[in-house]
Design a protein around this motif. Structure first.
Motif, PDB file in Angstrom:
ATOM      1  N   PHE A   1     -41.904   4.063 -50.477  1.00 36.10           N
ATOM      2  CA  PHE A   1     -41.495   5.455 -50.335  1.00 36.10           C
ATOM      3  C   PHE A   1     -40.293   5.733 -51.226  1.00 36.10           C
ATOM      4  CE2 PHE A   1     -39.081   8.809 -48.056  1.00 36.10           C
ATOM      5  CZ  PHE A   1     -40.023   9.827 -48.147  1.00 36.10           C
ATOM      6  N   SER A   2     -40.407   6.686 -52.119  1.00 33.06           N
ATOM      7  CA  SER A   2     -39.331   7.014 -53.050  1.00 33.06           C
ATOM      8  C   SER A   2     -38.231   7.812 -52.349  1.00 33.06           C
ATOM      9  CB  SER A   2     -39.864   7.821 -54.237  1.00 33.06           C
ATOM     10  OG  SER A   2     -38.793   8.230 -55.062  1.00 33.06           O
TER      11      SER A   2
ATOM     12  N   GLY B   1     -32.801   6.409 -46.359  1.00 33.26           N
ATOM     13  CA  GLY B   1     -33.349   7.417 -47.258  1.00 33.26           C
ATOM     14  C   GLY B   1     -34.313   8.346 -46.553  1.00 33.26           C
ATOM     15  N   MET B   2     -35.183   7.785 -45.735  1.00 32.11           N
ATOM     16  CA  MET B   2     -36.127   8.598 -44.968  1.00 32.11           C
ATOM     17  C   MET B   2     -35.381   9.525 -44.009  1.00 32.11           C
ATOM     18  SD  MET B   2     -39.295   9.391 -44.318  1.00 32.11           S
ATOM     19  CE  MET B   2     -40.436   8.069 -44.786  1.00 32.11           C
ATOM     20  N   ILE B   3     -34.348   9.001 -43.353  1.00 32.10           N
ATOM     21  CA  ILE B   3     -33.546   9.824 -42.441  1.00 32.10           C
ATOM     22  C   ILE B   3     -32.952  11.016 -43.196  1.00 32.10           C
ATOM     23  CG2 ILE B   3     -31.432   9.888 -41.059  1.00 32.10           C
ATOM     24  CD1 ILE B   3     -31.972   6.948 -40.320  1.00 32.10           C
ATOM     25  N   ALA B   4     -32.332  10.729 -44.350  1.00 39.03           N
ATOM     26  CA  ALA B   4     -31.688  11.781 -45.134  1.00 39.03           C
ATOM     27  C   ALA B   4     -32.678  12.848 -45.585  1.00 39.03           C
ATOM     28  CB  ALA B   4     -30.983  11.166 -46.343  1.00 39.03           C
ATOM     29  N   LEU B   5     -33.844  12.429 -46.035  1.00 38.30           N
ATOM     30  CA  LEU B   5     -34.858  13.385 -46.478  1.00 38.30           C
ATOM     31  C   LEU B   5     -35.366  14.243 -45.320  1.00 38.30           C
ATOM     32  CD1 LEU B   5     -36.837  11.201 -49.028  1.00 38.30           C
ATOM     33  CD2 LEU B   5     -35.731  13.386 -49.524  1.00 38.30           C
ATOM     34  N   LYS B   6     -35.570  13.620 -44.177  1.00 41.94           N
ATOM     35  CA  LYS B   6     -36.018  14.375 -43.000  1.00 41.94           C
ATOM     36  C   LYS B   6     -34.977  15.433 -42.633  1.00 41.94           C
ATOM     37  CE  LYS B   6     -39.725  11.896 -41.381  1.00 41.94           C
ATOM     38  NZ  LYS B   6     -41.045  12.407 -40.970  1.00 41.94           N
ATOM     39  N   ARG B   7     -33.704  15.033 -42.616  1.00 43.47           N
ATOM     40  CA  ARG B   7     -32.658  15.965 -42.208  1.00 43.47           C
ATOM     41  C   ARG B   7     -32.478  17.095 -43.230  1.00 43.47           C
ATOM     42  NH1 ARG B   7     -32.408  17.693 -38.801  1.00 43.47           N
ATOM     43  NH2 ARG B   7     -30.197  18.276 -38.728  1.00 43.47           N
ATOM     44  N   GLU B   8     -32.645  16.799 -44.507  1.00 52.18           N
ATOM     45  CA  GLU B   8     -32.543  17.856 -45.519  1.00 52.18           C
ATOM     46  C   GLU B   8     -33.619  18.919 -45.323  1.00 52.18           C
ATOM     47  OE1 GLU B   8     -32.514  16.279 -49.471  1.00 52.18           O
ATOM     48  OE2 GLU B   8     -30.414  15.632 -49.353  1.00 52.18           O
ATOM     49  N   GLN B   9     -34.730  18.516 -44.730  1.00 54.14           N
ATOM     50  CA  GLN B   9     -35.821  19.448 -44.449  1.00 54.14           C
ATOM     51  C   GLN B   9     -35.689  20.081 -43.059  1.00 54.14           C
ATOM     52  OE1 GLN B   9     -38.466  20.291 -46.547  1.00 54.14           O
ATOM     53  NE2 GLN B   9     -37.303  19.209 -48.120  1.00 54.14           N
ATOM     54  N   GLY B  10     -34.599  19.759 -42.363  1.00 59.90           N
ATOM     55  CA  GLY B  10     -34.380  20.316 -41.031  1.00 59.90           C
ATOM     56  C   GLY B  10     -35.230  19.683 -39.953  1.00 59.90           C
ATOM     57  N   ILE B  11     -35.778  18.500 -40.237  1.00 51.07           N
ATOM     58  CA  ILE B  11     -36.639  17.798 -39.274  1.00 51.07           C
ATOM     59  C   ILE B  11     -35.769  17.006 -38.297  1.00 51.07           C
ATOM     60  CG2 ILE B  11     -38.466  16.061 -39.032  1.00 51.07           C
ATOM     61  CD1 ILE B  11     -39.265  16.812 -41.961  1.00 51.07           C
TER      62      ILE B  11
ATOM     63  N   SER C   1     -48.405  -2.637 -52.060  1.00 57.19           N
ATOM     64  CA  SER C   1     -48.171  -1.498 -51.173  1.00 57.19           C
ATOM     65  C   SER C   1     -48.821  -0.234 -51.718  1.00 57.19           C
ATOM     66  CB  SER C   1     -46.660  -1.266 -51.007  1.00 57.19           C
ATOM     67  OG  SER C   1     -46.071  -0.917 -52.248  1.00 57.19           O
ATOM     68  N   LYS C   2     -48.979   0.719 -50.806  1.00 59.74           N
ATOM     69  CA  LYS C   2     -49.504   2.035 -51.168  1.00 59.74           C
ATOM     70  C   LYS C   2     -48.354   3.045 -51.114  1.00 59.74           C
ATOM     71  CE  LYS C   2     -52.431   1.549 -47.767  1.00 59.74           C
ATOM     72  NZ  LYS C   2     -52.481   0.092 -47.526  1.00 59.74           N
ATOM     73  N   SER C   3     -48.513   4.150 -51.805  1.00 61.39           N
ATOM     74  CA  SER C   3     -47.490   5.192 -51.787  1.00 61.39           C
ATOM     75  C   SER C   3     -47.533   5.940 -50.451  1.00 61.39           C
ATOM     76  CB  SER C   3     -47.718   6.169 -52.945  1.00 61.39           C
ATOM     77  OG  SER C   3     -46.757   7.195 -52.928  1.00 61.39           O
ATOM     78  N   LEU C   4     -46.371   6.165 -49.880  1.00 65.90           N
ATOM     79  CA  LEU C   4     -46.286   6.871 -48.601  1.00 65.90           C
ATOM     80  C   LEU C   4     -45.962   8.334 -48.840  1.00 65.90           C
ATOM     81  CD1 LEU C   4     -46.252   6.697 -45.475  1.00 65.90           C
ATOM     82  CD2 LEU C   4     -43.791   6.251 -45.645  1.00 65.90           C
ATOM     83  N   THR C   5     -46.760   9.206 -48.259  1.00 64.91           N
ATOM     84  CA  THR C   5     -46.540  10.645 -48.388  1.00 64.91           C
ATOM     85  C   THR C   5     -45.541  11.114 -47.341  1.00 64.91           C
ATOM     86  OG1 THR C   5     -48.810  10.946 -49.186  1.00 64.91           O
ATOM     87  CG2 THR C   5     -47.653  12.909 -48.394  1.00 64.91           C
ATOM     88  N   PHE C   6     -44.581  11.890 -47.761  1.00 70.43           N
ATOM     89  CA  PHE C   6     -43.572  12.416 -46.838  1.00 70.43           C
ATOM     90  C   PHE C   6     -44.234  13.362 -45.842  1.00 70.43           C
ATOM     91  CE2 PHE C   6     -40.378  15.662 -45.712  1.00 70.43           C
ATOM     92  CZ  PHE C   6     -39.396  14.840 -45.177  1.00 70.43           C
ATOM     93  N   SER C   7     -43.821  13.235 -44.577  1.00 68.89           N
ATOM     94  CA  SER C   7     -44.382  14.099 -43.533  1.00 68.89           C
ATOM     95  C   SER C   7     -43.284  14.918 -42.873  1.00 68.89           C
ATOM     96  CB  SER C   7     -45.104  13.259 -42.476  1.00 68.89           C
ATOM     97  OG  SER C   7     -44.169  12.692 -41.580  1.00 68.89           O
ATOM     98  N   GLN C   8     -43.697  15.991 -42.222  1.00 69.12           N
ATOM     99  CA  GLN C   8     -42.767  16.864 -41.506  1.00 69.12           C
ATOM    100  C   GLN C   8     -42.606  16.439 -40.038  1.00 69.12           C
ATOM    101  OE1 GLN C   8     -41.059  19.621 -42.827  1.00 69.12           O
ATOM    102  NE2 GLN C   8     -41.772  18.891 -44.823  1.00 69.12           N
TER     103      GLN C   8
END
Length: 271
Positions: free
Chosen positions: A227-228, A65-75, A39-46
């Protein structure tokens, strides 16, 4: 008899205790191989996110995890559950209704932990286990429901179970959502808004139930991304723990696979 049917036949001949041990070892090895080699590393997007989950818990296992990170950024994040999640628990209508209600409550609690507002959680309540066998009219109605939700939120990223996820509801969810994205009205709305939608697949049963070299081709593996989620790992694990009714019935090794610091995704190049 196709490959999947042969594998299912073999599984019925192996004692459950042995089978779970083999599946846990198999799942762990494949996950580590994908994580470190395939796999390749996935870059977080807005980009805004919408998750389609066949059952109440798949969204948290697969991309909590992706959901939580998005919401922490207000996405913005929206989540839709396709089935009622009653599974095979209970033999009478009252018991089944109780199971449906319990799973709804667990889903709302899990998603609140991850930061998703209840107003952005939708339940379509299709009978659990039937998505692949919907009659033509019911199938079209479901696609229209999905297209309406997609058109309303206009998410830039749509997350669905992997197309080869070794569960008929999961694979059907991928196909139904793909058709909804292809809907003419949906396409026109996206064009008018100047938005390009990306379809992302999250694996649930893929690593657990079937050998990777049988289920996936090289071109499938090439679309794998790691994705970390280390910064929100604890939050995701608490959300998983909210699904008490499900965790009790799932193999320990299966649940353990989703408690780590990485999530694996597969991008859909064409749909």
């Amino acid at each position: 008899m196709n490959t999947k049917q042969i594998l299912q036949k073999i599984q019925t001949l192996i004692p459950h205790t042995w089978l779970y041990q083999l599946q846990e070892i198999h799942s762990s090895l494949l996950f580590r191989w994908i994580l470190h080699r395939g796999s390749k590393s996935l870059t977080f997007s807005q980009k805004s996110m919408m998750v389609f989950s066949p059952h109440q818990d798949d969204e948290t296992f697969g991309c909590g995890g992706m959901i939580a990170l998005k919401r922490e950024q207000g996405i913005p994040v929206a989540v839709t559950f396709l089935t009622d999640g009653q599974g095979f628990g209970g033999s009478d209508a009252q018991t089944k209704n109780e199971i449906v209600e319990i799973r709804k409550q667990e889903a709302v609690k899990a998603l609140q932990i991850l930061g998703v507002e209840q107003s952005r959680i939708h339940f379509l309540e299709k009978p659990d286990g039937t998505l692949q066998d919907l009659e033509p009219r019911q199938r079209q109605q479901t696609i229209e429901q999905l297209a309406e939700l997609i058109s309303f939120y206009k998410p830039e990223e749509i997350y669905v179970p992997h197309r080869k996820d070794c569960h008929k509801d999961h694979e059907a969810t991928y196909e139904l959502v793909k058709e909804a994205i292809r809907d003419e009205k949906t396409q026109n709305l996206y064009k008018q808004a100047g938005i390009e939608v990306e379809l992302v697949q999250y694996p649930i049963w893929l690593f657990w139930r079937s050998p990777l070299f049988i289920m996936l081709k090289l071109e499938d593996i090439a679309t794998g991304y790691r994705f970390s989620i280390a910064s929100v790992q604890d939050k995701k694990n608490k959300a998983i723990a909210s699904y008490r009714s499900q965790i009790e019935s799932l193999p320990h090794g299966f649940v353990k696979r989703f408690l780590g610091s990485y999530e694996i995704f597969f991008k859909t190049e064409e749909f």
